[in-house]
Structures are given as structure tokens and as C-alpha cells.
Design a protein around this motif. Structure first.
Motif, PDB file in Angstrom:
ATOM      1  N   GLU A  31     -64.789  19.568 -86.827  1.00  0.00           N
ATOM      2  CA  GLU A  31     -64.010  19.692 -85.598  1.00  0.00           C
ATOM      3  C   GLU A  31     -64.892  20.146 -84.432  1.00  0.00           C
ATOM      4  O   GLU A  31     -64.827  19.574 -83.340  1.00  0.00           O
ATOM      5  CB  GLU A  31     -62.855  20.682 -85.777  1.00  0.00           C
ATOM      6  CG  GLU A  31     -62.018  20.831 -84.521  1.00  0.00           C
ATOM      7  CD  GLU A  31     -60.831  21.748 -84.690  1.00  0.00           C
ATOM      8  OE1 GLU A  31     -59.959  21.708 -83.799  1.00  0.00           O
ATOM      9  OE2 GLU A  31     -60.759  22.500 -85.683  1.00  0.00           O
ATOM     10  N   GLN A  56     -57.879  20.979 -79.532  1.00  0.00           N
ATOM     11  CA  GLN A  56     -57.568  21.939 -80.572  1.00  0.00           C
ATOM     12  C   GLN A  56     -56.065  22.161 -80.593  1.00  0.00           C
ATOM     13  O   GLN A  56     -55.391  22.025 -79.591  1.00  0.00           O
ATOM     14  CB  GLN A  56     -58.302  23.253 -80.321  1.00  0.00           C
ATOM     15  CG  GLN A  56     -59.800  23.102 -80.497  1.00  0.00           C
ATOM     16  CD  GLN A  56     -60.544  24.384 -80.177  1.00  0.00           C
ATOM     17  OE1 GLN A  56     -60.263  25.015 -79.179  1.00  0.00           O
ATOM     18  NE2 GLN A  56     -61.494  24.733 -81.031  1.00  0.00           N
ATOM     19  N   PHE A  60     -57.820  17.289 -86.217  1.00  0.00           N
ATOM     20  CA  PHE A  60     -58.774  16.297 -85.725  1.00  0.00           C
ATOM     21  C   PHE A  60     -58.686  15.007 -86.525  1.00  0.00           C
ATOM     22  O   PHE A  60     -59.109  13.957 -86.056  1.00  0.00           O
ATOM     23  CB  PHE A  60     -60.213  16.849 -85.712  1.00  0.00           C
ATOM     24  CG  PHE A  60     -60.759  17.218 -87.051  1.00  0.00           C
ATOM     25  CD1 PHE A  60     -61.412  16.285 -87.833  1.00  0.00           C
ATOM     26  CD2 PHE A  60     -60.634  18.513 -87.533  1.00  0.00           C
ATOM     27  CE1 PHE A  60     -61.922  16.622 -89.064  1.00  0.00           C
ATOM     28  CE2 PHE A  60     -61.148  18.863 -88.758  1.00  0.00           C
ATOM     29  CZ  PHE A  60     -61.790  17.920 -89.529  1.00  0.00           C
TER      30      PHE A  60
END
Length: 143
Positions: A31, A56, A60
Motif C-alpha cells: 500500500e 487510504q 488497495f
């Protein structure tokens, strides 16, 4: 319960905690790497899809152009084909250790291909044509 049995049970509990945390640490690396890649990209794609989708708070593995393994949350493919992206290729691309497919074809990436791409030992498909990349494929990249 004896002292040895207590130590053994504590060891098993610690081992279980470490094993449970391990996939999260690896997926966290993926990520962070993708977010670093995003930070090197300017997009003119309609609705600035990477800015709104690559964020976020959502997995992902659900982001546009990102494919993850079915067994664990690790990035196996990055398909940014023809998305009107420009910028450079972030060196963090080399941290995507499960990546087997990378397609950034038909965008406006510029600069050099980072040496860290040579870290992608599982990479089988690499599409980078129709960009404005310069230099050579790094020697660390094994075909």
C-alpha cells in the motif's frame, strides 16, 4: 502447570501473533509503495480517478488498475494502460515483490526507469511503450 509448559505456551502465543501480523506488514508495504507511485504521477484522466480512488481508507486491492493475489492482499498486477498519466516511475515500484504484470503503456511517463525495477523477480510482463522514458533498462533487471 509447570514452568516449561508456561514458557512453551507463551512462545506459541508469541509465534501466533507474529504470524498473524506478517501478512499485514507485507500488504502495508504494498500500500505504501502504491501511494508513493501515485505521488509521482500527474493525471488528466477524467475525474482524476487516481486521486479519488487510490486513497487510504479503502483496500488497495480494490483500487482501479491494481490486482491482488486471491490468497493474500499482495499486489500481483498494476495495469495503468492508457490512463493519460504523466510523471516519473517511483523507485518504490521495486517493493512490490509479488508483481507479475506491469503495464504503464500509452501514457506520458518520463525520466529513467529506476534500478529498483530489478527487484521484481516475479515480473513476467512489462509494458512500457508509448511513453517518454529515457535511458536504458537498468542492468539489475533480468529478462
Amino acid at each position: 502447570m509447570g514452568k516449561q509448559a508456561t514458557i512453551f505456551l507463551n512462545f506459541l502465543s508469541l509465534l501466533e501473533i507474529c504470524l498473524a501480523a506478517s501478512p499485514d506488514l507485507n500488504s502495508s508495504t504494498d500500500e505504501h509503495s502504491i501511494l508513493a507511485i501515485k505521488s509521482h504521477i500527474i493525471t488528466s484522466y477524467p475525474n482524476n480517478i487516481l486521486a479519488t480512488n487510490w486513497s487510504q481508507g479503502t483496500s488497495f486491492c480494490t483500487w482501479i488498475g491494481v490486482t491482488c493475489s486471491r490468497r493474500r492482499p499482495r499486489v500481483t498486477a498494476l495495469n495503468l494502460f492508457n490512463m493519460s498519466l504523466e510523471g516519473t516511475i517511483a523507485k518504490e515500484i521495486g517493493n512490490l515483490s509479488f508483481l507479475t504484470y506491469l503495464n504503464i503503456r500509452n501514457n506520458t511517463f518520463n525520466g529513467v526507469i529506476p534500478d529498483e525495477i530489478g527487484n521484481l523477480r516475479r515480473l513476467r510482463v512489462l509494458e512500457m511503450s508509448f511513453n517518454q522514458l529515457s535511458g536504458e533498462i537498468p542492468p539489475s533487471f533480468e529478462l
